[in-house]
Motif scaffolding. Structure first.
Motif: not given
Length: 106
Positions: A39, A79-81
């Motif tokens: 992240r 969420r952003t990965e």
């Protein structure tokens, strides 16, 4: 038999890569993503001297170059990965060779 390469074309390609990886923090961002997706905050924690604004710019640049993939995970909270593409992994391996050289000779 290897094809004959135009030195000007090869030189332009090499110069393009040098311009990308010589931008401050790019090689460290790639190095950080080599082991697994992370992240934004995790990348930042590995490189604390890197401002969030510059990290955001560099990640966007690397996305545009096809080196980093931004993956939005639709969970709660969202969420952003970030991970390396195949192109990014190969660049990471090349940068690892430079890191190994620097470790040995510097």
């Amino acid at each position: 038999m290897e094809p004959v390469r135009n030195p000007n074309q090869l030189g332009a390609k090499i110069e393009q890569v040098h311009q990308l990886i010589s931008r401050k923090w790019v090689s460290l961002i790639i190095h950080t993503l080599m082991s697994e997706p992370k992240r934004f905050s995790e990348i930042h924690s590995y490189i604390p001297d890197l401002s969030k604004r510059v990290l955001n710019e560099r990640v966007k640049d690397l996305e545009q170059e096809g080196i980093v993939l931004r993956n939005v995970i639709p969970s709660r909270p969202v969420r952003t990965e970030y991970s390396l593409t195949r192109k990014g992994v190969e660049l990471g391996r090349a940068l690892q060779a430079l890191e190994d050289w620097a470790e040995k000779w510097n």
